[in-house]
Structures are given as C-alpha cells and as structure tokens.
Design a protein around this motif. Sequence first.
Motif, short mmCIF file in Angstrom:
data_model
loop_
_atom_site.label_atom_id
_atom_site.label_comp_id
_atom_site.label_asym_id
_atom_site.label_seq_id
_atom_site.Cartn_x
_atom_site.Cartn_y
_atom_site.Cartn_z
N VAL A 1 1.03 -1.25 -0.18
CA VAL A 1 0.04 0.19 -0.15
C VAL A 1 0.97 1.05 0.15
CG1 VAL A 1 -1.61 1.24 1.42
CG2 VAL A 1 -1.77 -1.21 1.31
N VAL A 2 0.60 2.03 -0.81
CA VAL A 2 1.59 3.38 -1.02
C VAL A 2 1.01 4.51 -0.20
CG1 VAL A 2 2.67 4.93 -2.62
CG2 VAL A 2 2.06 2.42 -3.35
N VAL A 3 1.86 5.18 0.34
CA VAL A 3 1.64 6.42 1.24
C VAL A 3 2.45 7.49 0.29
CG1 VAL A 3 2.10 7.59 3.53
CG2 VAL A 3 1.45 5.30 3.57
N THR A 4 1.76 8.48 0.18
CA THR A 4 2.13 9.60 -0.68
C THR A 4 2.28 10.73 0.36
OG1 THR A 4 0.86 8.92 -2.30
CG2 THR A 4 1.54 11.07 -2.70
N ALA A 5 3.59 11.57 0.01
CA ALA A 5 3.67 12.81 1.01
C ALA A 5 2.77 13.70 0.98
CB ALA A 5 4.97 13.33 0.36
N GLY A 6 2.31 14.22 2.20
CA GLY A 6 1.28 15.14 2.18
C GLY A 6 -0.17 14.99 2.21
N ALA A 7 -0.25 13.68 1.93
CA ALA A 7 -1.67 13.03 1.51
C ALA A 7 -2.24 11.85 2.43
CB ALA A 7 -1.94 12.79 0.02
N ILE A 8 -3.60 11.95 2.68
CA ILE A 8 -4.16 10.78 3.13
C ILE A 8 -4.75 9.89 2.17
CG2 ILE A 8 -5.95 9.92 4.88
CD1 ILE A 8 -3.57 11.34 6.35
#
Length: 913
Positions: free
Chosen positions: A573-580
Amino acid sequence: MHRKLVAAAVAAVGLAVAAWLWLGRTPPTQRGAASAPVATSPNPGAARPAGAAVATTRTAGELARDDDPPGPMRLEGLVLDEHDQPVAGAEVWLTSTPPRTATTETDGSFAFDKLIGRTYTVGARAGDLVGGPMSTRVGPAAEPVVLRLRPGATATVTVHDAADDRPIAGATATLVGAGERSATTDGAGVARFVGVDDGWLAVSVTAEGYAAGAATAMVGTSQRVVDLTVELARGTRVAGVVVDDAGRPVAGAKVWPRDMSSWELVSNQRLAVTTDAKGEFALPAVAPGTYRISAKDDVHAASMSDLITVTDQPTTGVKIVMAAAARIGGFVFAADGQPAPYATVRVSLGPDNGTAEQRSATADERGQFVVAGLPRLPARIRAESELASSTVQTVDLTTQPERADVRLTLDQTGAITGIVVDSAGQPVVEASVSAVPDVLAEERRGTDLALASTTSTTTDGGGRFTLRGLEDGAYRLGASRSGASQRAAWTGDPVIARTGATDVRVVLPAPGGLRGKVALSEGGAPTLAMVSAGWEHRVTTRDGTFELSGMTPGKYDLKVTGADFAERTQGDVVVTAGAITDVGTVTVTAGRKVSGRVVDGKGTPVEGATVLVGKMIFGDGKTTSADPGGQAGLRTATTAASGEFVVRGLGRGDSVVVAEHPAQGRSIAVSLPPGKADVTGLTITLRGYGALIGTVTRKGQPVAGATITATPAGSSGQATFVQAGPDGRFVIDKLPEGKTSVQAMQQQMMSTVSSSVTVAVVAGQQVDASIDIPAGDVNLTAKVEPEPGATVNAAWMLLMRGAFAAVNGRQLMDAFLASQGGGAVGMQIWLGTASFPTFRELVPGSYTLCGIPITGSITDSQLMARVQDNLDKLDAVCKAVKVTAAPTDQTLVVRMPQMKALPAPGEEGGATP
C-alpha cells in the motif's frame, strides 16, 4: 507477547538486526528514577574531594546516573498546539537526574536552567494532548526546542485477581518512564490515563497483599485507545538480612525481588524496601516462585541472594552478602589540557552484549569525577561534553579495584553539518536530527555499543544542523518532525555520513497517511479490529473506519487483526507525501475454526485451560504468552467444564496449537496444516509441570546473563525462554513433562555461541539441566560468496554440531530452538561486508554450516516482517565441514543463491490465495 521474548525469538532466528543491536539495547521498561548520590571517597579512608560527583547503581543493562550537579547550561523551548498556537499551562518534562518538570508561560515558552552539557529528552503534555518526546543536545549554541502537541491515546488498565479473576479496587497503576504518573483503580478494577504518548508503554501495578504486576503495549502513532490487563497474584512475606563480606550488617541498602523464571516486564527495583540499622528487610508480598533477592547501595557492589523458593507461606532467613565494591576516579581534560567541567563520564561493566551494567556520573567544576559502588569486573570508560568526547579506555577492576588516576581527554571533536529539507527542497525548521553509529558498516564491526557516540540536535530557522562531539567514523542520520529521529536513523532510508562531512542533505518528506474501512464478508464491521502498518503505525477501530497518520511516504503492508476474524494483510500500500490515501474497504472473513477438547494425562476433561493458536508460541518459565488484543496474531480460547474449546478466526496458513492450565500442566505444540477447512475433534493432552535448574559455564566460568531456551521433543514453533543470573544459574519453574532440549546461548555482539543438553522433565520434580558451552582453539570463518548473478545483501549463518540437513528457514529455526542433530554451536549475521562471520574457539570435530541468504536491507521493517512470515519459503544452504586441530584459523566457502521473491501478503495474512 512481551518485548524481551520477542527479542529473544528475533535473536534466535537472526533477523531484525537493527532492532536487536540498537533499538532494543535500553528498552523503556527497564528505565526508572535514579537514586541519590552518596558522599564517598576515591581512596579508602580519604575525604571525598569537594564537589566530586559519585554515581549510583542500577541493574544490568540499565544506565544509572548520579544526581546532576548545577551546571551552566540552559534549555529553552516552546509548546504549540496543532495550529501552531502557543499553549499555556502545559507540563514539560526533562530527563535530567532527578527528572524535572516545568509549566509553560502564557506565550507557551518554558526553560530549564542549571543544566550540564549532554543529550536530554524533553516532552510535553496538556490534558489529552502530548508533544515529543524529542532528544536534543544541550550546549552553548543549542537551538530552542519546539514541541507540537497532538492527540494522545487513552490507556485503560484493568487489574484482576489472578486466582478468581475478580477486579481489584484501590490498586495503584503507574506509567513507568519519563513523565511517570499514577492512577488508582475504581470499583471495576480500572485505572485510566489520558494523553499517553505513542511508542512502548509500560505499566506497573501494586495493591496491598499482592505481588507487583506489570504489562506492556505498543501504542501506534494514530492509536487513540489502548487496553492493558494486569493479573495480580497474592503474595507472602519474604524477610532476611543484608551483610557485607565481613558479616557486618548493611543499613540503608535497597532490596527487591527478581523472579528468575520470568522475563520481568518492569524491574521491581522501583518498589524496593530499605534495610534497617541491623541490615534486616521484609518484602511484604512476593508471589510463589523462584527468586533471587537483589540488594544495592552506593558503597558495596550490587549483589543477589542464592535462589530461593517462595511458597504460600512466609519465607525467612534470606541472606545477601554484599562484597566490597570497586571505584574509578580521575579527571576529564579538554583537548588543550585544561580541566573539562561538568563532563559526563560513562562506564560499561561486563560484556558489550546488552547485559553489561552501565553507569554514568558527572565531573565537578574542576573536571574531577568518582564512579563508586562498581562490581569488580572489566570496565570500559569514556567521557563526553556538549562539544567533544574521549576515546574509550579499559580498566580491569578485577585486578585493581581502586583507581583514582584515570585521565580522560576530550579529543574526539568530530562533527557533521547539514540541512534538513522537504521533498520540494524547502528547509524544515525545528526538526529533530540524530546520529547513531552505523554498526552495519565494515569499519564499525566491533564498536563498543554501550559507549558509542550518539547525539541529537534541532534544526535552526534555515533547517541547518550541526551534530558535535562524535568520535571518527560513519553514522546513520535520521530526522523527524515529531522527535523520533533516533528511530528514523534505523528505518526507511537514512543518510550515511562520516564525521567531517559538511552540507549533508537529509530529505524529510511531508508525512502522509492511510484511511479506509474494515468490513466483514458477511456484512457489518468487526466488534474490534487493529489496523497496523509495521509496529509504529497502528490504530484500533470499533466501527470499522480507520485512519493512520504521520507516516513516512513509501510502501507498507497494511495488516488487519482481531479476535473474531482471520488476519488480513494488504501488501504494498503506497503512502504519498502530504496526503491521506483512501485504501477503500478491506474485507475480512470469519476464517476457519479449530475445536476440540483439553484433557489431562488420564483423559479427564480440564476446565479453565487456555488454548493458544499461532505461527510460533513462546513463553517464559511461568506461562505461555497470551495475546488478548491480537497484536501478535495469536488466537485464544478458554475451555468449558467439558474441556471443550473453539478457537476462531484462523487464516489459511500453517500454525501450531498449545494448551495450558495454571496448575494441571501444558501440552506440547500440535501442528495444524494449512488450508481452508476447519479442524475439528482435536484432543490436546496436558502434561504435568516439572521444573529445571542448572548452571551455564564456559571455560570453567559461569556465563552471566545467558539466554536459556527449552523446547519439548516433538514440538515445532514452541519454546520457553529464561535468563541466567550473574552466576550463570537459571531456573524454569514450569515445563511440560517429557524429553526436552535445553539450550544456552551467550550473546557476543552480532553473534551467539551455544550448547545444549537433552533432559527428561519429570512432573512434580526439579531436574538438573546444567550446560557447559565448549571452547577450543580453532576459529572457522564462513566466507559467503553469492552465486553468479545473485544479489545477497546479508545472511543468517548457523553452525551445527555433527551431520545436519535443512532445506528452508523454518526447518533451520526449529533445529536451532530444539537443538536438533548435535545441537547448535552458534549463530552469526553476515552484513554484506568484506569481513565474514567467524565462529571462534571451536573444538575439532564434524560440523554443518548452514545459511539463509537475505536479498534487501535488513533494516527494512517491511521486508523483515515478510521474511519472518515466510521462513518456510526461504532457502537454507547447508555444508558439512571437518574442523581439524590445525591450523588455528580455517575458512569454509559457502555459495548462496539470491533470496527467492517472497509472496505479496494477501488474504488472511498469507500468500495471495
């Protein structure tokens, strides 16, 4: 599962090396308040030099400090809320000795003065909000610390009587560690704490008439609720006397019990009683079991009693003899030869393997120091200030227990400077930055971890930082907005830099997060679920919705666990900078069931037995670890009067099942095959409890702090761990009757040496299981060579006695724990460096060298979690070797393939079905 058991298991399989070597060195559950200094002299009969600092004693593995003298430094800071507004009236705590607190002014500011130049940890709390904790080095040019408050968790501690499960009202629950606080249980036996910080949480509980109890839990960064249950056992009085080695009573000594058959969650030292003028003491409530009674003061060497057995009747006549102590005194000088006032002096006594006793004192205004009350052991000593450190000196206190002439020069002035920026290249102000030794680097092999230089600081208004006082070498740099920069140095992708480096660039992306919903396949949401991405990020949900925040951008394995459904993992699962990122709905299924009954040796049903199911089941000498919250993936049930049980929510992977009853016994592990079908009609037979006692020796000397592993013959994925005392003596109070392999492991840096015996445990009896770890004169180096085209970044290397074969990691782990074949000689980790593991002091004979290749970074927590979940899919390479009497140094080349690609996690925690 308790962390020490986890650490022991991790050491056994040789994985998660970073946590083993660094993060686990000083777990929070071992920390406590320091004792006050005593006025002692560097020479017998002499007066103490005016202002000379004296250190106090702690148990092995803990860092004991004397009270800080008034120093010339000042730490200033600011507490802000989530909207960057100042917070008035917040409580700020500082890890000085003794700990200090301050209250913020109307503008959110706070200050601590009269500090000495060293690294402190500082945190804040206001109602249910917490800030930090943040480590920072205090010095003349220290930047102000900014603590931003965020919602904390609520910890609910439920206290029950272990005998009848009734709630205990009026018990005192204490959160142990920095910012310690207490609460009293209500009529339902519940105490609550708000504003609990994330990370490891340790709670100690006391109640009149009961022995102290404890529990630990991991609080995720997004977690809002954590529940802990502590069962207290009735205790009886234990009394005795403390004398010196001439038989004179020792007044004013602190005395506390240590359960030698259990891994203590929180040291009972914090609950010590004090001897009277006759040296006599009385511990009001100690639970039945096998103990040593510990004693310490500031004059003698810390000591323990012989092993004693506590029953339900009072125990008297315990005698503790405290031997004369050693001491180290001297001066600390700056590089120019001038005295270095208020320098911190650190001493490590014993082996550098996590069991060494660590002491810390502060030099006076003239640079003079005294570290008293030391055991007569080999010692290593170094000094540090806010700008420099000394090299490590070795002082053998076994041969010369009185040293007053040690000179420590602060000539290590290494520094690393740089800037912290975000993903867009913009400076990150007020970030915490830490440097920890890169022990994975070739040059760092053999680094004295107990005394290694570590430092932290805060970035200025331009995002710049300077880390000072470092000894020459390579360091891992980590940065964090929340203050967890030391943890960041071991996770993700830290920057590696050497002392002298300038303009080092550390990228700290804006944190991101994940949100979603957990749903049952048959509809609705689970009653309770835990959603986690590694150990650090976790949250509980009661309505199915969840959100994880504060996550470093990258790929994660998102795991959903709970008591009434099968574990589910959604990989990559990818976590993106500055985003939920919304991951949508994660659907979980009821999973399969295991049902049957538990009986005793005569076939009689057993009521009230606990049944546990999991991939691996570990325990200590008292009990098998339960996992009420499902955090370790265990499933549990309690048998009815008919002995029947049903365990729900099992995945499709293979697992083992163990049953135990506090009085009637424990079963050996029964293997459950993988598949979708329920397992029914299982009969699990308890075996009566027997006990083991013994001594671990090597070269005719006791092995202090050896780890003991006991595994019943015929079981898989089941083991009991205890630790030997300073004299090598160990005891396991409860083991199931039958043939049992007992292994002793001595940890040495990144390796272990071991030996084993096989004994017959007899119900109702105590059997000797003493172990001598052989030592010869031959060294065998395991030279790892990747096969052509293969990438091998690390390897777990295991040396077995005699002929042995294994084809996968699970077989090798079982062999290590159960000492199959001729037993394990030792385990080491190859870190992909130019130097290779060397098994030292071998006796000539036949051996088998086995290895498991690892492709990828061993500090990648996601990779290591997948490795441990797929041990049966990892190739094991074994090669026979004949060790001859000569030459002394021999080499065996082991060619290794690349690690197979591990399956992506899928439904029910296993490979995608």
